[in-house]
Write a protein that holds these residues in place. Structure first.
Motif, PDB file in Angstrom:
ATOM      1  N   CYS A 114       0.837  -1.208   0.000  1.00  0.00           N
ATOM      2  CA  CYS A 114       0.000   0.000   0.000  1.00  0.00           C
ATOM      3  C   CYS A 114       0.867   1.251   0.000  1.00  0.00           C
ATOM      4  CB  CYS A 114      -0.936   0.003   1.208  1.00  0.00           C
ATOM      5  SG  CYS A 114      -2.256  -1.226   1.125  1.00  0.00           S
ATOM      6  N   LYS A 115       1.875   1.261   0.844  1.00  0.00           N
ATOM      7  CA  LYS A 115       2.752   2.429   0.923  1.00  0.00           C
ATOM      8  C   LYS A 115       3.479   2.664  -0.399  1.00  0.00           C
ATOM      9  CE  LYS A 115       3.589   2.496   5.911  1.00  0.00           C
ATOM     10  NZ  LYS A 115       3.322   3.934   6.098  1.00  0.00           N
ATOM     11  N   GLU A 116       3.942   1.597  -1.034  1.00  0.00           N
ATOM     12  CA  GLU A 116       4.633   1.734  -2.318  1.00  0.00           C
ATOM     13  C   GLU A 116       3.734   2.378  -3.371  1.00  0.00           C
ATOM     14  OE1 GLU A 116       5.842  -2.173  -3.391  1.00  0.00           O
ATOM     15  OE2 GLU A 116       7.282  -2.364  -1.734  1.00  0.00           O
ATOM     16  N   LYS A 163       1.184   4.411  -2.645  1.00  0.00           N
ATOM     17  CA  LYS A 163       0.589   5.629  -2.092  1.00  0.00           C
ATOM     18  C   LYS A 163      -0.916   5.473  -1.838  1.00  0.00           C
ATOM     19  CE  LYS A 163       4.066   8.837  -3.865  1.00  0.00           C
ATOM     20  NZ  LYS A 163       5.051   7.760  -4.153  1.00  0.00           N
ATOM     21  N   THR A 180       5.330  -1.530  10.707  1.00  0.00           N
ATOM     22  CA  THR A 180       5.200  -1.085   9.312  1.00  0.00           C
ATOM     23  C   THR A 180       4.659   0.335   9.206  1.00  0.00           C
ATOM     24  OG1 THR A 180       3.001  -2.104   9.192  1.00  0.00           O
ATOM     25  CG2 THR A 180       4.883  -3.432   8.446  1.00  0.00           C
ATOM     26  N   ASP A 220      -1.449   3.230   8.534  1.00  0.00           N
ATOM     27  CA  ASP A 220      -2.168   4.498   8.695  1.00  0.00           C
ATOM     28  C   ASP A 220      -3.170   4.452   9.840  1.00  0.00           C
ATOM     29  OD1 ASP A 220      -1.331   6.283   6.280  1.00  0.00           O
ATOM     30  OD2 ASP A 220      -1.612   4.282   5.454  1.00  0.00           O
TER      31      ASP A 220
END
Length: 433
Positions: free
Chosen positions: A345-347, A349, A375, A378
């Protein structure tokens, strides 16, 4: 190897397994029960007490570390694994999993998960088994390395020790008004879920739901402490699509209308519609997200149904078919995959919400906290159960204890580094003289 025996203990999940198809069809509630026959295969009644199975790893120093297996509340719905069967899971764990556990290096978390959770006859192990066994293996690695579970995750995934507290999201269950008050008085970061899982709770054209959203915002301002401004998050279980229609434009229009009634608040809408398959969900959710973004709406879409496994999460994230993914831990399987899901998810955005189910246990909730913090997700779900107090206490206290330990570890590392630097400078001066 470090595991010398395996224990199994039947247990209780913190809530109930519910037949979502029967509830959606309009079954009437009688107190806490639902009246009528179940629809989803495996259910003997619409509401079944949640069961779980604990797996304990006896290590060579006689310490025992545990993990808990269970399924989610709406088992068998939206492409999920069927209703949890303790006897079948226990038999599989004894025959297949236990012998594998006796033959791994338990200090190496990811490697041991890969070996123990291999497919059987080209079929993946039940996700409940992956979930519980991986919790136990994470605890084993932490015990053997004298570290926290979060530190194991950081080491194995190449992450820095975290510093940020992860916001906590509470769910109300059916006791909406009382539990909303509890959340506000306790200063919960994200609230209230709402359990909008029937036509009665959603209302004609969504009117009942909209009134509830406005009430929550009003109540927050009325009894919340000065400056308290939570994110408002509502799970509508596909009812916008069922009541308004499965047209992305109409769904987006409705969501924008709801957001307009609570100006100044970030509004999360989880599972606005169920389009029947993962691919259809991705295509239509991507359109809804695009419409909301183009309007600069304060509303965000959260995907749950049809986004279960790690591969599902990757597809949604890469397609930008959601603002926030609920990483439903028992549906993802191995808790190592929960960590991978947050990083995916972070990769891309996209927001990462480490969720799960009210049917979980204290042990699975605590393990989820360590993965969430490691990790830097959010937000994370207060679990297990549908009450606010217990879940918020379990998850909140575990996070605070963990951050205190990590802060101490960080200070120790800095002191070691400082002493090492002084020693190097002393040696250098000696060699120059």
């Amino acid at each position: 190897m470090q595991i010398k025996d395996v224990l199994l203990a039947p247990g209780c999940g913190a809530f109930f397994y519910d037949d979502q198809a029967a509830i959606r069809s309009g079954r009437i509630q009688d107190g806490f029960m639902y009246v009528g026959a179940p629809i989803t295969p495996g259910f003997t009644s619409i509401r079944v007490p949640a069961s779980s199975l604990s797996i304990g790893l006896v290590l060579t120093d006689d310490a025992v570390v545990w993990g808990d297996m269970m399924n989610v509340q709406y088992s068998g719905a939206g492409g999920r694994d069927p209703l949890f069967d303790t006897n079948k899971i226990s038999d599989l764990a004894s025959r297949v999993v236990a012998p594998r556990l006796l033959d791994v290096d338990a200090s190496r978390f990811r490697d041991s998960c890969t070996k123990v959770l291999e497919s059987v006859e080209h079929r993946r192990l039940p996700l409940a088994v992956e979930y519980g066994v991986s919790q136990a293996l994470l605890r084993a690695a932490a015990h053997l390395q004298r570290k926290t579970m979060a530190e194991i995750i950081c080491t194995e995934f190449g992450l820095l020790l975290p510093t940020r507290r992860v916001p906590i999201y509470c769910q109300s269950g059916d006791a909406r008004e009382i539990n909303v008050d509890k959340m506000i008085l306790k200063g919960v970061d994200v609230l209230p879920h709402g359990l909008i899982n029937s036509r009665q709770k959603f209302g004609a054209a969504g009117q009942t739901f909209m009134e509830f959203v406005k009430w929550v915002a009003t109540r927050t301002r009325k009894i919340g402490r000065p400056g308290y401004h939570p994110v408002l998050h509502f799970d509508v279980y596909g009812w916008i699509g069922q009541e308004i229609g499965l047209e992305p434009q109409l769904i987006a229009d409705f969501i924008c209308g709801v957001a307009d009634t609570v100006p100044g608040y970030t509004l999360n809408i989880e599972s606005p519609a169920d389009f029947g398959s993962t691919q259809a969900q991705i295509e239509n959710y991507a359109q809804i997200v695009s419409i909301l973004d183009n309007r600069d709406s304060s509303a965000r879409i959260v995907v749950d149904e049809r986004c279960n496994t790690l591969e599902d999460i990757r597809l949604f994230a890469e397609a930008k078919a959601t603002h926030l993914v609920q990483i439903k831990t028992p549906d993802v399987g191995s808790i190592a995959d929960t960590a991978r899901a947050v990083l995916i998810c972070k990769e891309n955005k996209v927001g990462a919400y480490v969720g799960g189910s009210c049917t979980e246990t204290d042990l699975s909730a605590q393990a989820s906290v360590h993965v969430s913090v490691a990790t830097q997700a959010d937000m994370m779900l207060a679990k297990p159960g549908m009450g606010v107090d217990e879940a918020f206490s379990i998850v909140g206290n575990e996070q605070n204890r963990l951050l205190a330990m990590l802060n101490r570890r960080r200070d120790q590392n800095e002191n070691v580094g400082l002493k090492h630097g002084v020693a190097c400078r002393t040696l250098l001066r000696g060699s120059l003289s």
